[in-house]
Design a protein around this motif. Structure first.
Motif, PDB file in Angstrom:
ATOM      1  N   PHE A  41       0.852  -1.192   0.000  1.00  0.00           N
ATOM      2  CA  PHE A  41       0.000   0.000   0.000  1.00  0.00           C
ATOM      3  C   PHE A  41       0.889   1.243   0.000  1.00  0.00           C
ATOM      4  N   THR A  42       0.262   2.401  -0.214  1.00  0.00           N
ATOM      5  CA  THR A  42       0.965   3.680  -0.166  1.00  0.00           C
ATOM      6  C   THR A  42       0.124   4.663   0.638  1.00  0.00           C
ATOM      7  N   ALA A  43       0.661   5.831   0.874  1.00  0.00           N
ATOM      8  CA  ALA A  43      -0.095   6.868   1.578  1.00  0.00           C
ATOM      9  C   ALA A  43      -1.370   7.212   0.810  1.00  0.00           C
ATOM     10  N   PHE A  44      -1.294   7.190  -0.513  1.00  0.00           N
ATOM     11  CA  PHE A  44      -2.468   7.535  -1.321  1.00  0.00           C
ATOM     12  C   PHE A  44      -3.541   6.454  -1.254  1.00  0.00           C
ATOM     13  N   THR A  45      -3.163   5.184  -1.275  1.00  0.00           N
ATOM     14  CA  THR A  45      -4.187   4.133  -1.202  1.00  0.00           C
ATOM     15  C   THR A  45      -4.826   4.103   0.180  1.00  0.00           C
ATOM     16  N   ALA A 121       7.960   9.829  -4.267  1.00  0.00           N
ATOM     17  CA  ALA A 121       8.040  10.219  -2.859  1.00  0.00           C
ATOM     18  C   ALA A 121       6.675  10.654  -2.335  1.00  0.00           C
ATOM     19  N   LYS A 122       5.963  11.451  -3.121  1.00  0.00           N
ATOM     20  CA  LYS A 122       4.635  11.920  -2.709  1.00  0.00           C
ATOM     21  C   LYS A 122       3.652  10.761  -2.591  1.00  0.00           C
ATOM     22  N   ASN A 123       3.600   9.904  -3.608  1.00  0.00           N
ATOM     23  CA  ASN A 123       2.638   8.808  -3.604  1.00  0.00           C
ATOM     24  C   ASN A 123       2.907   7.809  -2.481  1.00  0.00           C
ATOM     25  N   LEU A 124       4.167   7.557  -2.188  1.00  0.00           N
ATOM     26  CA  LEU A 124       4.512   6.577  -1.166  1.00  0.00           C
ATOM     27  C   LEU A 124       4.257   7.079   0.248  1.00  0.00           C
TER      28      LEU A 124
END
Length: 314
Positions: A41-45, A121-124
């Motif tokens: 997963f990522t920060a966005f998900t 970096a942003k998406n993660l």
């Protein structure tokens, strides 16, 4: 009392510095580990409203496409669209930042200058919030990623965690959703159309093709040609053509291969007994994606041979 207060400040300062150093150490280890470990997963998900989308959150690993299975033309498409100096910078494109600042100061449309590494970096780790604090943290993480990862890993990560539609994360899921096929089966044009949605995946759709997507994907294909020296767009057809050309566009390629373009399928025929390209048989039928892949290999081989011959002549 004043001496005690100064002592307390020193103590608190040491504690704060220790916490920051400790957090930085573990964060660096996390970034280093992600060079080899695919994130589920990522920060966005995690921030996605899956209930509103009417679906459940899924693991990114379920549809992960390894770097060696991602077509070269798809990698080139995302570079041509989003970060043409990707292999030249170290995470931040200072030239693009200067250009963006100048355009914004002139009152033109606000232009971004994020590199592919910054987007990773942003998406993660971060959020889509638009503020200078987030951009500063994003820039620092981007430099860290460039230190620990290879460029190929950065591209692989970007294509597997980026959003290509509402709740559609990663090229593995996106290719099936938009085109009903695997990533390896996508043609040049489909790759360009898929990359077109990245700036605004909640709004732009790869299918059905809108005027914007058609024009933008054509621009991407043109930039792919300029960056690689290879051909991704059809050559302009002459005004006067013969009977066979009226039915299908003709184009001569190396090894005396005549390629006849026909909608959906492409029939290969051999005009003489010259040697054939690997995997090509007289009268065989191939899909557009298979032909794209073969043509790219032929042109790459031709470029490599020219390079070898030039070096021998010197």
């Amino acid at each position: 009392m004043e001496e005690q207060t100064a002592t307390d400040w020193i103590k608190y300062g040491k504690i704060t510095a220790g916490v920051i150093l400790g957090w930085s150490f573990w964060f660096c280890l996390l970034v280093l580990a992600l060079r080899w470990v695919n994130p589920p997963f990522t920060a966005f998900t995690l921030q996605e409203d899956w209930e509103e989308l009417g679906t459940e959150r899924y693991s990114l690993r379920a549809n992960w496409v390894p770097a060696e299975e991602i077509p070269d033309h798809l990698k080139l498409a995302v570079i041509a669209s989003e970060d043409q100096r990707f292999y030249a910078h170290w995470g931040l494109d200072l030239a693009a930042i200067d250009e963006a600042i100048e355009e914004n100061q002139r009152g033109r449309r606000v232009r971004g200058a994020s590199t592919i590494t910054q987007q990773v970096a942003k998406n993660l780790f971060l959020s889509p919030a638009q503020n200078y604090l987030r951009k500063g943290v994003e820039a620092g993480i981007a430099v860290l990623i460039e230190i620990f990862w290879t460029k190929d890993r950065i591209l692989e990560m970007h294509l597997n965690i980026a959003e290509f539609g509402p709740g559609i994360y990663g090229i593995g899921k996106a290719s099936e959703h938009w085109f009903g096929k695997g990533v390896g089966e996508m043609s040049f044009r489909e790759s360009a159309r898929l990359v077109t949605v990245l700036p605004s995946p909640k709004i732009i759709k790869a299918e059905p093709v809108s005027d914007y997507v058609e024009n933008r994907s054509h621009w991407i294909l043109r930039n792919m040609e300029q960056l690689s020296g290879l051909r991704f767009l059809p050559k302009p057809q002459p005004d006067t053509v013969d009977t066979m050309s009226d039915i299908a566009g003709l184009e001569f390629l190396p090894d005396s291969i005549l390629v006849i373009y026909i909608p959906d399928t492409l029939k290969m025929s051999i005009p003489d007994s010259g040697s054939l390209a690997p995997g090509l048989e007289s009268g065989s039928l191939m899909t557009e994606a298979e032909l794209d892949s073969m043509l790219l290999e032929i042109e790459l081989d031709s470029l490599l041979m020219d390079s070898v011959l030039d070096s021998l002549e010197q």
